[in-house]
Design a protein around this motif. Structure first.
Motif, PDB file in Angstrom:
ATOM      1  N   LEU A  26       0.822  -1.201   0.000  1.00  0.00           N
ATOM      2  CA  LEU A  26       0.000   0.000   0.000  1.00  0.00           C
ATOM      3  C   LEU A  26       0.858   1.253   0.000  1.00  0.00           C
ATOM      4  O   LEU A  26       0.590   2.219  -0.731  1.00  0.00           O
ATOM      5  CB  LEU A  26      -0.940  -0.004   1.202  1.00  0.00           C
ATOM      6  N   VAL A  27       1.902   1.258   0.831  1.00  0.00           N
ATOM      7  CA  VAL A  27       2.777   2.430   0.899  1.00  0.00           C
ATOM      8  C   VAL A  27       3.489   2.642  -0.431  1.00  0.00           C
ATOM      9  O   VAL A  27       3.586   3.768  -0.943  1.00  0.00           O
ATOM     10  CB  VAL A  27       3.796   2.270   2.042  1.00  0.00           C
ATOM     11  N   CYS A  28       4.010   1.558  -1.024  1.00  0.00           N
ATOM     12  CA  CYS A  28       4.758   1.680  -2.276  1.00  0.00           C
ATOM     13  C   CYS A  28       3.864   2.068  -3.446  1.00  0.00           C
ATOM     14  O   CYS A  28       4.329   2.710  -4.396  1.00  0.00           O
ATOM     15  CB  CYS A  28       5.480   0.372  -2.587  1.00  0.00           C
ATOM     16  N   LEU A  29       2.588   1.687  -3.384  1.00  0.00           N
ATOM     17  CA  LEU A  29       1.678   2.060  -4.465  1.00  0.00           C
ATOM     18  C   LEU A  29       1.387   3.549  -4.470  1.00  0.00           C
ATOM     19  O   LEU A  29       1.100   4.135  -5.520  1.00  0.00           O
ATOM     20  CB  LEU A  29       0.360   1.284  -4.353  1.00  0.00           C
ATOM     21  N   VAL A  30       1.470   4.165  -3.299  1.00  0.00           N
ATOM     22  CA  VAL A  30       1.217   5.610  -3.220  1.00  0.00           C
ATOM     23  C   VAL A  30       2.321   6.370  -3.945  1.00  0.00           C
ATOM     24  O   VAL A  30       2.066   7.361  -4.635  1.00  0.00           O
ATOM     25  CB  VAL A  30       1.086   6.056  -1.753  1.00  0.00           C
ATOM     26  N   GLY A  31       3.585   5.887  -3.801  1.00  0.00           N
ATOM     27  CA  GLY A  31       4.664   6.538  -4.530  1.00  0.00           C
ATOM     28  C   GLY A  31       5.876   6.824  -3.676  1.00  0.00           C
ATOM     29  O   GLY A  31       5.907   6.583  -2.463  1.00  0.00           O
ATOM     30  N   ALA A  32       6.916   7.348  -4.344  1.00  0.00           N
ATOM     31  CA  ALA A  32       8.189   7.574  -3.683  1.00  0.00           C
ATOM     32  C   ALA A  32       8.111   8.666  -2.623  1.00  0.00           C
ATOM     33  O   ALA A  32       8.808   8.608  -1.614  1.00  0.00           O
ATOM     34  CB  ALA A  32       9.255   7.934  -4.721  1.00  0.00           C
ATOM     35  N   SER A  33       7.273   9.664  -2.821  1.00  0.00           N
ATOM     36  CA  SER A  33       7.217  10.776  -1.867  1.00  0.00           C
ATOM     37  C   SER A  33       6.706  10.313  -0.510  1.00  0.00           C
ATOM     38  O   SER A  33       7.291  10.615   0.530  1.00  0.00           O
ATOM     39  CB  SER A  33       6.326  11.885  -2.423  1.00  0.00           C
ATOM     40  N   ILE A  34       5.593   9.582  -0.509  1.00  0.00           N
ATOM     41  CA  ILE A  34       5.058   9.098   0.766  1.00  0.00           C
ATOM     42  C   ILE A  34       6.008   8.100   1.404  1.00  0.00           C
ATOM     43  O   ILE A  34       6.137   8.032   2.622  1.00  0.00           O
ATOM     44  CB  ILE A  34       3.655   8.482   0.556  1.00  0.00           C
ATOM     45  N   TYR A  35       6.711   7.345   0.545  1.00  0.00           N
ATOM     46  CA  TYR A  35       7.704   6.408   1.078  1.00  0.00           C
ATOM     47  C   TYR A  35       8.827   7.169   1.775  1.00  0.00           C
ATOM     48  O   TYR A  35       9.265   6.798   2.869  1.00  0.00           O
ATOM     49  CB  TYR A  35       8.265   5.548  -0.052  1.00  0.00           C
ATOM     50  N   ALA A  36       9.293   8.252   1.157  1.00  0.00           N
ATOM     51  CA  ALA A  36      10.372   9.033   1.766  1.00  0.00           C
ATOM     52  C   ALA A  36       9.914   9.646   3.091  1.00  0.00           C
ATOM     53  O   ALA A  36      10.661   9.665   4.071  1.00  0.00           O
ATOM     54  CB  ALA A  36      10.836  10.125   0.803  1.00  0.00           C
ATOM     55  N   LYS A  37       8.655  10.155   3.133  1.00  0.00           N
ATOM     56  CA  LYS A  37       8.153  10.719   4.384  1.00  0.00           C
ATOM     57  C   LYS A  37       8.011   9.651   5.464  1.00  0.00           C
ATOM     58  O   LYS A  37       8.341   9.873   6.628  1.00  0.00           O
ATOM     59  CB  LYS A  37       6.809  11.408   4.131  1.00  0.00           C
ATOM     60  N   ALA A  38       7.510   8.468   5.045  1.00  0.00           N
ATOM     61  CA  ALA A  38       7.363   7.379   6.006  1.00  0.00           C
ATOM     62  C   ALA A  38       8.716   6.937   6.530  1.00  0.00           C
ATOM     63  O   ALA A  38       8.878   6.688   7.731  1.00  0.00           O
ATOM     64  CB  ALA A  38       6.629   6.210   5.344  1.00  0.00           C
ATOM     65  N   THR A  39       9.699   6.841   5.647  1.00  0.00           N
ATOM     66  CA  THR A  39      11.021   6.402   6.096  1.00  0.00           C
ATOM     67  C   THR A  39      11.674   7.441   7.005  1.00  0.00           C
ATOM     68  O   THR A  39      12.436   7.078   7.908  1.00  0.00           O
ATOM     69  CB  THR A  39      11.936   6.124   4.890  1.00  0.00           C
ATOM     70  N   PHE A  40      11.416   8.713   6.773  1.00  0.00           N
ATOM     71  CA  PHE A  40      12.001   9.711   7.667  1.00  0.00           C
ATOM     72  C   PHE A  40      11.413   9.581   9.067  1.00  0.00           C
ATOM     73  O   PHE A  40      12.142   9.678  10.072  1.00  0.00           O
ATOM     74  CB  PHE A  40      11.741  11.120   7.111  1.00  0.00           C
ATOM     75  N   LEU A  41      10.120   9.361   9.160  1.00  0.00           N
ATOM     76  CA  LEU A  41       9.500   9.143  10.467  1.00  0.00           C
ATOM     77  C   LEU A  41      10.085   7.886  11.124  1.00  0.00           C
ATOM     78  O   LEU A  41      10.399   7.883  12.321  1.00  0.00           O
ATOM     79  CB  LEU A  41       7.983   9.003  10.296  1.00  0.00           C
ATOM     80  N   ILE A  42      10.228   6.837  10.344  1.00  0.00           N
ATOM     81  CA  ILE A  42      10.818   5.599  10.879  1.00  0.00           C
ATOM     82  C   ILE A  42      12.261   5.843  11.306  1.00  0.00           C
ATOM     83  O   ILE A  42      12.726   5.305  12.316  1.00  0.00           O
ATOM     84  CB  ILE A  42      10.730   4.487   9.817  1.00  0.00           C
ATOM     85  N   PHE A  43      12.978   6.670  10.531  1.00  0.00           N
ATOM     86  CA  PHE A  43      14.366   6.961  10.882  1.00  0.00           C
ATOM     87  C   PHE A  43      14.445   7.644  12.251  1.00  0.00           C
ATOM     88  O   PHE A  43      15.333   7.326  13.062  1.00  0.00           O
ATOM     89  CB  PHE A  43      14.986   7.854   9.810  1.00  0.00           C
ATOM     90  N   LEU A  44      13.546   8.558  12.507  1.00  0.00           N
ATOM     91  CA  LEU A  44      13.543   9.218  13.810  1.00  0.00           C
ATOM     92  C   LEU A  44      13.297   8.207  14.932  1.00  0.00           C
ATOM     93  O   LEU A  44      13.939   8.253  15.992  1.00  0.00           O
ATOM     94  CB  LEU A  44      12.484  10.316  13.835  1.00  0.00           C
ATOM     95  N   ILE A  45      12.356   7.283  14.683  1.00  0.00           N
ATOM     96  CA  ILE A  45      12.076   6.251  15.696  1.00  0.00           C
ATOM     97  C   ILE A  45      13.304   5.368  15.901  1.00  0.00           C
ATOM     98  O   ILE A  45      13.692   5.066  17.038  1.00  0.00           O
ATOM     99  CB  ILE A  45      10.863   5.411  15.254  1.00  0.00           C
ATOM    100  N   VAL A  46      13.924   4.935  14.800  1.00  0.00           N
ATOM    101  CA  VAL A  46      15.091   4.049  14.913  1.00  0.00           C
ATOM    102  C   VAL A  46      16.235   4.760  15.618  1.00  0.00           C
ATOM    103  O   VAL A  46      16.952   4.157  16.427  1.00  0.00           O
ATOM    104  CB  VAL A  46      15.512   3.571  13.516  1.00  0.00           C
ATOM    105  N   ALA A  47      16.444   6.048  15.309  1.00  0.00           N
ATOM    106  CA  ALA A  47      17.512   6.789  15.984  1.00  0.00           C
ATOM    107  C   ALA A  47      17.254   6.856  17.483  1.00  0.00           C
ATOM    108  O   ALA A  47      18.177   6.681  18.299  1.00  0.00           O
ATOM    109  CB  ALA A  47      17.615   8.189  15.388  1.00  0.00           C
TER     110      ALA A  47
END
Length: 897
Positions: free
Chosen positions: A183-204
């Motif tokens: 579902l995330v990948c179907l939305v596109g690269a932009s939403i993926y980049a935003k999702a990964t940045f949020l995940i990056f903050l959590i992982v950090a």
């Protein structure tokens, strides 16, 4: 900067092609080019960090340290990062050598090495990303089941432990989680980049919490439930806090059975699991089609992420060895949550990082598949993957990649596919290094990367490291992967359309050929290694198709040049008229499947043009030593190209670049005097000469494959029939004629044919002694031929009746030593009646051969006799069928070993 990277100059340099082709490509990728807006940090650093900080960091780093010990774990990190470090240098070099498009590593390799390597490695990289996505999903399932699954041996759970555990339930959980990634990948690269940045903050935040926990958490025992044959068993792992004794106990390796797979661990199997924490280096490259400045972002972002992860892995490995005992490290993959000061945050971090890595590999696989489909390397097989959404997102490629990942999920366990994923990525990394090495070794002027911190040594070390580790991990899997890669290479080589990207093989071949041509010293030539190097003059290929094919059989792995003279003056023309013709000639060579070069020239006359080609064709030690001409006669030219099997079987039109044949009544471009002058010029330049008559009537396929019991024959007449007073069989020209007939017989298509050598004898001349002498000569030359005695007293008697010289008088023999040119004055002093009788003698020898080789006399010194000379050659060969007249000036035979 973004616009400069997409400039017409760079696009043309990378992709080539005409303006119309380029406009078509631009229209095809207009939608995909729209979302190019990701910066370095979001587009490269974050995806790379999250791909590397996923399963290995949170769920397998303790497993690696517990089995391998600190020393071997640090060695594994050093080896792994050495391999990926060399690869990163190569990636940076290629990425800064021009504009990048979607496809990441596939795009770089395909544009560097050509479509065969690019397409095959693209498939391998696609499979690696697919398997990597499945691996991370399985790791996420493992973490979810560990947190919420019903403990082994219990039928019902309590509290949060409510999820049933079995193969099919875990497959169901993986399918649901993979659907979320879809579902995330179907939305596109932009939403993926935003999702990964949020995940990056959590992982950090989680990473900081884990490091603090090693210092803040007090010693504690961690109960571990392990499944066994009777249900489950309980063991206790211990978090000792910082302890010198714990550190000493964890320094060496102690490999045990993996509790999830039941397999005994070893250095290679543990390394295979650990290396998956390093395979994320291509996550940023995979987003090349979505980056603002890929050539700027990929080197800086990837190197920064790699250095950071290397430091973190080493730091955490030391902290784990100093605070956790072996049981905890080996038998509890989720122990970081148990020792954390805030366990829920670690759980969320594990889920987030693993989910992000799964999405990263899924979106990377879809981008590679989309790039493969758009390049049309696999034809209709990937046509569906070209479809995109209105925003340019390759939705069908995402769906197809999702289906492939779903299939891999049936493997069931993370450690089961870890080695396969590792080998796929190692193979891709080895090829990236190979691409950079090939570009460096080819010394192409256009290979000017702005990133210069690499050499061919780093590329070679990266290739060696990848190959060694592949076979250390699993020789069987590595061999199977290489075999599959080879099959893809062969399939693409024979089936894929030609591309306009450029082939690195051509640059490497040029580089090596130049080197070897300089080493090919003509002063070191030896007769034992002589080979024919042919220059065939062709006026119009429509009338010479079978002659071109015949000379290809006659060259014996030597140089073969098709020469053509265009009668025009460049001073009177606006541009060179030969350039548009070049493609037609090259297409003809490809279609006829002859191994020939093409050499075209402009000249005021054919004779001048042939001189130019004899002087200039070839290079260094590879120059034509034999000139081949079609025969000069009055026969109407026939369009043999239209009837040639290469065109009639392929259902293709004859190339349109060649003009129609000369009409029978139209004047010739060449006079008889000029034609004989060409022969004389070649002999003056110490070139051997072959005149081919009626070769267009030679149906080689029928002659060599007919079902008749007697095999086809090649008739050889190594005697000057126009000089009966000097009939010798061992002069330079006769030996050259024998050699050419033997060379033709050695060609694969002509091996079934038999040589018949005709020995012309006179009464009282001891014919049997001559035959025995000739037979010994053939034995010394290792030529297998049937010798046939031909009485020709009546023919020679006819000559002496009309000759000005009395019989038995001293013969003015033609002395032909190598490198000496002597023109006899009486070459044409034979009557037409004698020549016709000689022609009848040759014609009477039955059965009719496939082709005849006759001795070509040297042209007379008196140029006024040229027309008479040509007339008698025409009489001699009239009605003989396919005939080759041969005059040799080169010593070409050797009886020595």
């Amino acid at each position: 900067m973004a616009s400069s990277e997409r400039s017409a100059l760079l696009t043309y340099r990378l992709c080539g092609g005409s303006a119309e082709e380029e406009r078509g490509r631009e229209r095809g990728r207009a939608a995909a080019a729209a979302p190019r807006k990701l910066p370095t940090f979001l587009g490269v650093v974050v995806p790379t960090l999250l791909s590397m900080f996923s399963v290995v960091l949170f769920l397998r780093l303790g497993f690696v340290v517990g089995h391998a010990g600190l020393y071997q774990a640090l060695a594994m990190f050093a080896v792994a990062y050495f391999i990926i470090g060399m690869t990163v240098l190569s990636v940076c070099a290629i990425a800064t050598n021009g504009a990048l498009d979607a496809g990441g590593a596939y795009y770089m390799i395909s544009r560097a090495l050509g479509p065969e390597f690019g397409g095959s490695i693209g498939i391998m990289f696609f499979l690696a990303n697919v398997c990597g996505s499945a691996l991370y999903v399985l790791g996420l399932v493992e973490a979810v089941v560990d947190s919420f699954g019903i403990p082994p041996g219990q039928e019902t759970g309590s509290g949060v432990h409510v999820l049933p555990q079995s193969y099919w339930y875990e497959l169901l959980y993986g399918t649901v989680l993979l659907g979320l990634c879809l579902l995330v990948c179907l939305v596109g690269a932009s939403i993926y980049a935003k999702a990964t940045f949020l995940i990056f903050l959590i992982v950090a935040a989680v990473l900081g919490t884990i490091i603090v926990s090693f210092f803040a958490t007090r010693p504690l025992k961690v109960p571990i439930r392990l499944p066994n044959a009777n249900g489950s068993e309980t063991d206790n792992g211990v978090f000792t806090g910082f302890s010198l004794e714990t550190l000493r106990d964890n320094l060496g390796g102690r490999y045990q059975v993996d509790y999830t797979t039941g397999q005994m661990m070893s250095f290679s199997s543990v390394f295979a699991v650990m290396f998956n924490g390093c395979t994320g280096i291509m996550a940023g490259s995979n987003m090349s089609g979505d980056l603002k400045r890929p050539s700027y972002s990929i080197p800086r972002g990837t190197i920064s992420a790699v250095l950071f992860t290397y430091l973190v892995y080493n730091l955490l490995a030391f902290l784990m060895c100093a605070t956790c005992n072996r049981i905890l490290l080996q038998k509890d993959y989720g122990f970081l949550r148990d020792i954390s000061i805030f366990p829920p945050l670690v759980t969320v971090g594990i889920y987030a990082a693993t989910l992000s890595a799964a999405m990263s590999n899924l979106i990377g696989a879809s981008r590679i598949l989309y790039a493969l489909a758009r390049d049309d390397l696999f034809g209709r097989a990937l046509a569906l993957a070209k479809k995109t959404s209105a925003s340019g997102n390759p939705v069908m490629a995402v769906i197809l990649s999702w289906l492939m990942v779903q299939v891999v999920l049936f493997s069931g366990k993370l450690n089961t596919i870890a080695s396969v994923v590792t080998i796929f990525f190692l193979l891709v990394y080895a090829t990236v290094n190979l691409a950079c090495l090939a570009l460096e070794w080819a010394s192409a002027p256009n290979f000017r990367p702005t990133f210069r911190y690499f050499t061919w040594h780093t590329c070679l070390l990266g290739i060696a490291g990848c190959c060694v580790m592949m076979f250390l991990i699993s020789p069987v899997s590595a061999s199977a992967s290489l075999g599959f890669l080879l099959l893809l290479l062969l399939a693409l080589h024979y089936l894929s359309p030609s591309s306009t990207w450029g082939y690195i093989s051509q640059a490497l071949i040029f580089h090596q050929v130049r080197k070897y041509l300089l080493m090919l010293d003509v002063r070191k030539d030896h007769v034992k290694f002589w080979r024919p190097q042919m220059l065939l003059m062709v006026q119009n290929p429509r009338g010479s198709a079978r002659l071109i094919d015949f000379v290809n059989d006659l060259k014996k792995s030597g140089l073969y040049v098709l020469g053509h003279v265009e009668l025009q003056d460049l001073d009177m023309l606006p541009s060179d008229p030969l350039q548009p013709q070049q493609d037609s000639w090259l297409s003809l060579v490809d279609k006829l499947n002859v191994k020939a070069f093409v050499s075209l020239t402009l000249a005021p006359s054919v004779r001048h043009g042939v001189r130019q080609l004899l002087f200039t064709s070839g290079l260094g030690g590879m120059r034509p030593n034999t000139l081949v001409l079609g025969f000069y006669d009055d026969e109407a030219p026939q369009d043999g190209l239209a009837r040639h099997p290469a065109f009639t079987n392929a259902r293709e039109e004859v190339p349109l670049g060649f003009p129609p044949l000369r009409a029978p009544t139209a004047p010739k471009l060449l006079s008889p005097r000029e034609y004989v002058g060409i022969v004389a010029d070649a002999l003056k330049m110490l070139r051997n000469v072959l005149l081919a008559r009626q070769l267009e009537s030679l149906d080689k396929a029928w002659e060599l494959r007919r079902a008749a019991s007697p095999p086809p024959t090649i008739h050889v007449w190594p005697v000057n029939l126009l000089r009966p007073d000097s009939a010798r069989y061992a002069d330079t020209c006769s030996l050259f004629l024998l050699q050419m007939a033997c060379v033709l017989n050695m060609a694969r298509a002509w091996r079934r044919a038999r040589l018949r050598l005709f020995l012309c004898v006179e009464a009282g001349a001891m014919p049997h002694a001559q035959e025995e002498k000739l037979r010994q000569l053939l034995k010394d030359l290792r030529i297998q031929a049937q010798i046939q005695l031909v009485p020709w007293d009546a023919i020679t008697h006819l000559h002496w009746q009309t000759s000005q010289r009395p019989p038995g008088g001293p013969a003015e023999e033609e002395e032909e030593e190598e490198g000496v040119v002597n023109f006899p004055t009486n070459t044409t002093q034979v009557s037409d009646e004698y020549v016709c009788a000689a022609n009848k003698l040759v014609l009477e020898q039955s059965p009719a051969p496939a082709v005849r080789f006759l001795y070509l006399p040297r042209p007379p010194a008196d140029t006024s006799l040229y027309p008479l000379y040509l007339h008698q050659l025409e009489l001699l060969t009239r009605g003989l069928g396919p005939t080759v007249l041969v005059h040799g000036v080169s010593a070409v035979t050797s009886t020595q070993l």
